[in-house]
Structure formats: C-alpha cells, structure tokens
Design a protein around this motif. Structure first.
Motif, mmCIF file in Angstrom:
data_model
loop_
_atom_site.group_PDB
_atom_site.id
_atom_site.type_symbol
_atom_site.label_atom_id
_atom_site.label_comp_id
_atom_site.label_asym_id
_atom_site.label_seq_id
_atom_site.Cartn_x
_atom_site.Cartn_y
_atom_site.Cartn_z
ATOM 1 N N THR A 36 0.827 -1.210 0.000
ATOM 2 C CA THR A 36 0.000 0.000 0.000
ATOM 3 C C THR A 36 0.860 1.258 0.000
ATOM 4 N N PHE A 37 2.137 1.126 0.390
ATOM 5 C CA PHE A 37 3.037 2.265 0.427
ATOM 6 C C PHE A 37 3.763 2.477 -0.896
ATOM 7 N N ALA A 38 3.306 1.850 -1.961
ATOM 8 C CA ALA A 38 3.916 2.022 -3.278
ATOM 9 C C ALA A 38 2.868 2.565 -4.233
ATOM 10 N N GLY A 39 3.327 3.181 -5.279
ATOM 11 C CA GLY A 39 2.414 3.661 -6.292
ATOM 12 C C GLY A 39 1.980 5.103 -6.075
ATOM 13 N N PRO A 40 0.943 5.510 -6.790
ATOM 14 C CA PRO A 40 0.532 6.916 -6.745
ATOM 15 C C PRO A 40 -0.082 7.347 -5.408
ATOM 16 N N MET A 41 -0.550 6.406 -4.599
ATOM 17 C CA MET A 41 -1.164 6.751 -3.310
ATOM 18 C C MET A 41 -0.162 6.679 -2.157
ATOM 19 N N GLY A 46 1.189 7.115 3.563
ATOM 20 C CA GLY A 46 2.109 7.519 4.622
ATOM 21 C C GLY A 46 1.474 8.519 5.574
ATOM 22 N N PHE A 47 0.723 9.463 5.008
ATOM 23 C CA PHE A 47 0.031 10.452 5.830
ATOM 24 C C PHE A 47 -0.980 9.774 6.754
ATOM 25 N N ALA A 48 -1.751 8.841 6.214
ATOM 26 C CA ALA A 48 -2.740 8.133 7.025
ATOM 27 C C ALA A 48 -2.061 7.288 8.097
ATOM 28 N N PHE A 49 -0.930 6.695 7.780
ATOM 29 C CA PHE A 49 -0.189 5.880 8.740
ATOM 30 C C PHE A 49 0.275 6.731 9.925
ATOM 31 N N VAL A 50 0.854 7.883 9.634
ATOM 32 C CA VAL A 50 1.308 8.791 10.693
ATOM 33 C C VAL A 50 0.113 9.318 11.478
ATOM 34 N N LYS A 93 -7.899 2.593 10.005
ATOM 35 C CA LYS A 93 -7.590 1.168 9.799
ATOM 36 C C LYS A 93 -8.529 0.557 8.758
ATOM 37 N N ILE A 94 -9.788 0.937 8.781
ATOM 38 C CA ILE A 94 -10.729 0.460 7.760
ATOM 39 C C ILE A 94 -10.284 0.929 6.384
ATOM 40 N N TRP A 95 -9.797 2.177 6.289
ATOM 41 C CA TRP A 95 -9.309 2.678 5.005
ATOM 42 C C TRP A 95 -8.125 1.838 4.519
ATOM 43 N N PHE A 96 -7.213 1.490 5.448
ATOM 44 C CA PHE A 96 -6.080 0.641 5.070
ATOM 45 C C PHE A 96 -6.552 -0.714 4.553
ATOM 46 N N TRP A 97 -7.514 -1.342 5.221
ATOM 47 C CA TRP A 97 -8.015 -2.641 4.776
ATOM 48 C C TRP A 97 -8.692 -2.517 3.409
ATOM 49 N N MET A 98 -9.418 -1.420 3.196
ATOM 50 C CA MET A 98 -10.048 -1.219 1.888
ATOM 51 C C MET A 98 -8.995 -1.028 0.802
ATOM 52 N N ARG A 99 -7.929 -0.314 1.123
ATOM 53 C CA ARG A 99 -6.832 -0.106 0.166
ATOM 54 C C ARG A 99 -6.147 -1.438 -0.154
ATOM 55 N N MET A 100 -5.909 -2.255 0.864
ATOM 56 C CA MET A 100 -5.302 -3.566 0.636
ATOM 57 C C MET A 100 -6.228 -4.447 -0.202
ATOM 58 N N HIS A 102 -8.434 -3.368 -2.371
ATOM 59 C CA HIS A 102 -8.410 -2.805 -3.719
ATOM 60 C C HIS A 102 -7.198 -3.311 -4.498
ATOM 61 N N LEU A 103 -6.039 -3.297 -3.846
ATOM 62 C CA LEU A 103 -4.830 -3.775 -4.518
ATOM 63 C C LEU A 103 -4.884 -5.274 -4.779
ATOM 64 N N ALA A 104 -5.479 -6.030 -3.859
ATOM 65 C CA ALA A 104 -5.624 -7.474 -4.082
ATOM 66 C C ALA A 104 -6.547 -7.734 -5.266
ATOM 67 N N LEU A 105 -7.597 -6.954 -5.381
ATOM 68 C CA LEU A 105 -8.511 -7.107 -6.513
ATOM 69 C C LEU A 105 -7.817 -6.768 -7.822
ATOM 70 N N LEU A 106 -7.018 -5.712 -7.825
ATOM 71 C CA LEU A 106 -6.261 -5.369 -9.032
ATOM 72 C C LEU A 106 -5.284 -6.484 -9.413
#
Length: 118
Positions: A36-41, A46-50, A93-100, A102-106
């Motif tokens: 999730t820390f790679a690519g255009p997002m 990183g901002f959400a993590f901090v 944390k929900i946003w992180f799971w949704m992002r993960m 999304h990447l798994a679906l891609l």
C-alpha cells in the motif's frame, strides 16, 4: 489466434510477466500492507499511517486525562476526546483494509488478464 488475442499479447511486457510470477508465489499480510506504500497513493498512505499513530497517542493522552479529572464535566470532555480519537483510528484502519483489498482485486484482475493471454 484472433485479432483481440494478438493485440492483448502485444500489449503485455516483460514487467507483466514478472508481475505474474510474483502473483504465483502469493503475498503475506505484511507484504500486502507494504504494497500500500507504493504507487501513486504512497504519500496519502504515509500520511494516514502517521495520522493513525497521532490519533492513538491523543486517545492514550485523553484516557489518562479522563482519569485525572476531578469534575464530571471534564471527565465527559476527555471521554469525548478519547472516543473521537479511537473512532478516527478505527476509520483509518478500515481505510487501510479497503486499500489492501483494492490492490488485491487489481492483482487478481491482472492475473486473469495474463492467464487469458497464455
């Protein structure tokens, strides 16, 4: 082969083949989190993590302040700050799971695309 199959095969590169080989091995939970820390997002991730650590720190601080408070009004105030911060951590944390997800679906869509070419 049809015209569609020819165009699809030509559009794939060596990078796509390497990506497919990586998909075959599978990815661990920590690997998915790291991706999730790679690519255009990357900056937003990183901002959400901090921000999640900051909100957790605020929640801990508000929890201690709530127990130190002597007036009921202050207790309720610090409880509100604590609840707000913990809900913010949960939503991030929900946003992180949704992002993960999304990447798994891609990755799965890319896997299907590459299998179609073969």
């Amino acid at each position: 082969m049809t015209n569609f199959e020819n165009r699809l095969k030509e559009s794939l590169s060596a990078e796509d083949e390497a990506f497919l080989r990586n998909l075959e091995e599978g990815e661990s939970l920590m690997g998915q989190l790291g991706s999730t820390f790679a690519g255009p997002m990357m900056v937003w991730t990183g901002f959400a993590f901090v921000l999640s650590f900051a909100f957790f720190g605020i929640a801990v601080w508000a929890g201690f302040k709530m127990y130190e408070a002597t007036e009921p009004r202050l207790m309720v105030f610090w409880l509100g700050v604590f609840l707000f911060a913990m809900i913010a951590v949960g939503l991030i944390k929900i946003w992180f799971w949704m992002r993960m997800n999304h990447l798994a679906l891609l990755r799965e869509l890319k896997r299907i695309e590459l299998r179609l070419v073969r």
